[in-house]
Design a protein around this motif. Sequence first.
Motif, PDB file in Angstrom:
ATOM      1  N   ASN A 149       1.130  -0.599   0.070  1.00  0.00           N
ATOM      2  CA  ASN A 149      -0.075  -0.136  -0.075  1.00  0.00           C
ATOM      3  C   ASN A 149       0.830   1.223   0.329  1.00  0.00           C
ATOM      4  O   ASN A 149       0.378   2.494  -0.491  1.00  0.00           O
ATOM      5  CB  ASN A 149      -1.399  -0.186   1.532  1.00  0.00           C
ATOM      6  N   LEU A 150       1.528   1.335   0.370  1.00  0.00           N
ATOM      7  CA  LEU A 150       2.470   2.509   0.662  1.00  0.00           C
ATOM      8  C   LEU A 150       3.613   2.465  -0.437  1.00  0.00           C
ATOM      9  O   LEU A 150       4.171   3.889  -0.901  1.00  0.00           O
ATOM     10  CB  LEU A 150       4.260   2.714   1.702  1.00  0.00           C
ATOM     11  N   GLU A 151       3.665   1.615  -1.775  1.00  0.00           N
ATOM     12  CA  GLU A 151       4.141   1.894  -2.713  1.00  0.00           C
ATOM     13  C   GLU A 151       3.473   2.596  -3.890  1.00  0.00           C
ATOM     14  O   GLU A 151       3.847   2.562  -5.047  1.00  0.00           O
ATOM     15  CB  GLU A 151       4.809   0.539  -3.168  1.00  0.00           C
ATOM     16  N   ARG A 152       1.558   2.589  -3.496  1.00  0.00           N
ATOM     17  CA  ARG A 152       0.831   2.909  -4.354  1.00  0.00           C
ATOM     18  C   ARG A 152       0.948   3.541  -5.513  1.00  0.00           C
ATOM     19  O   ARG A 152       0.811   3.413  -7.111  1.00  0.00           O
ATOM     20  CB  ARG A 152      -0.459   2.779  -4.477  1.00  0.00           C
ATOM     21  N   GLN A 153       1.430   5.156  -5.461  1.00  0.00           N
ATOM     22  CA  GLN A 153       1.755   5.875  -6.122  1.00  0.00           C
ATOM     23  C   GLN A 153       3.182   6.115  -7.272  1.00  0.00           C
ATOM     24  O   GLN A 153       2.984   6.280  -8.157  1.00  0.00           O
ATOM     25  CB  GLN A 153       2.574   6.912  -5.131  1.00  0.00           C
ATOM     26  N   LYS A 154       3.963   5.178  -7.140  1.00  0.00           N
ATOM     27  CA  LYS A 154       4.931   4.439  -7.725  1.00  0.00           C
ATOM     28  C   LYS A 154       4.209   3.971  -8.974  1.00  0.00           C
ATOM     29  O   LYS A 154       5.047   4.079 -10.061  1.00  0.00           O
ATOM     30  CB  LYS A 154       6.077   3.955  -7.387  1.00  0.00           C
ATOM     31  N   ASN A 156       1.217   4.373 -10.628  1.00  0.00           N
ATOM     32  CA  ASN A 156       0.097   4.762 -11.063  1.00  0.00           C
ATOM     33  C   ASN A 156      -1.537   4.356  -9.837  1.00  0.00           C
ATOM     34  O   ASN A 156      -2.261   4.355 -10.572  1.00  0.00           O
ATOM     35  CB  ASN A 156       0.160   5.427 -12.164  1.00  0.00           C
ATOM     36  N   LEU A 157      -1.096   3.966  -8.629  1.00  0.00           N
ATOM     37  CA  LEU A 157      -2.312   3.137  -8.017  1.00  0.00           C
ATOM     38  C   LEU A 157      -2.848   4.176  -6.913  1.00  0.00           C
ATOM     39  O   LEU A 157      -3.725   3.351  -6.081  1.00  0.00           O
ATOM     40  CB  LEU A 157      -1.270   2.280  -7.094  1.00  0.00           C
ATOM     41  N   ASP A 158      -2.157   5.398  -6.549  1.00  0.00           N
ATOM     42  CA  ASP A 158      -2.899   6.058  -5.244  1.00  0.00           C
ATOM     43  C   ASP A 158      -4.402   6.797  -5.468  1.00  0.00           C
ATOM     44  O   ASP A 158      -4.264   7.359  -4.589  1.00  0.00           O
ATOM     45  CB  ASP A 158      -1.744   7.190  -5.601  1.00  0.00           C
TER      46      ASP A 158
END
Length: 300
Positions: A149-154, A156-158
Amino acid sequence: MPFFTIFTSTYNRAYILPQLYHSLCMQTCKDFEWLIIDDGSKDNTYSLVEEWINKCKKFSIRYYAKENAGKPRAINDGVKKAKGKYFFMVDSDDRLKPDAIEKMRRWCQEIDEEEQIIGVGAVRGYPDDEYIKGVAPHVNQAGWVDATNLERQKYNLDADMCEAYKIEVFKRFPMAEWKGEKFAPEQIALNEIALAGYKVRWHSEIIYICEYLNDGLTKGSKKLEKNNPMGYAMMYNHMLKYPNLSLKRKLYIAAQHIALSIYGHNPGYIWKSNQLKYTVLMLPIGVGLAIRRKRQLKEV
């Protein structure tokens, strides 16, 4: 045992809940139960759901009414009552595409034996089938990516996603609660899952349709913060546990934790900081932010 518990927390949503019910009736796979926690509704939600329970033969519907205590507590109650192998949260103002459960079931079976993957995620989209973020997630050629969940921005899952979690693992990470308040961001529990090393297999397909209503949590974020300052103080304090934060970001988070603890009349919580050295350093600024926040939220 049903494969999924589709969980819905609802509060005065009788006017729109039928669209979710009808979308569940249209599912190509019926290997699920629908668990509804009514969080103190004052409308005709009960009579509506009672009618569905009596006439629906395609899947099980279970309904529980409780005093209004907020969505996090409703989720925690739902996890305890769930009978499914996977826990799939669907909001009361949203709906699923007809093949959503069929796809999620297939995807969950693919990761069922992988111990470090806690569940499967897919995309929420607008009614016109557009991505909420405006762009598709970054995935591999098979259409998915494994990430915490902490890697979502990487990837485009944010933007808003939907997830189905292995219930036996998910129940070890309850939603955060603060006595006397009704809300704390779900990200506290979801990012604790990430910190424990668990990943989600995120798929790029839109299977879930949502609209942001005026009475929804998303559009009332400032009001939520005003009414639940300690829930947000908990969120900022938890963020101090995240790895790879810049010094500037850590200091900002520490100041917000301080400000909300003071605004929430719980200054003792400041000293429960997950990064006490940054909290001590930012104490004067945090006090100033608390004064400013009191003025700002007075207008909300």
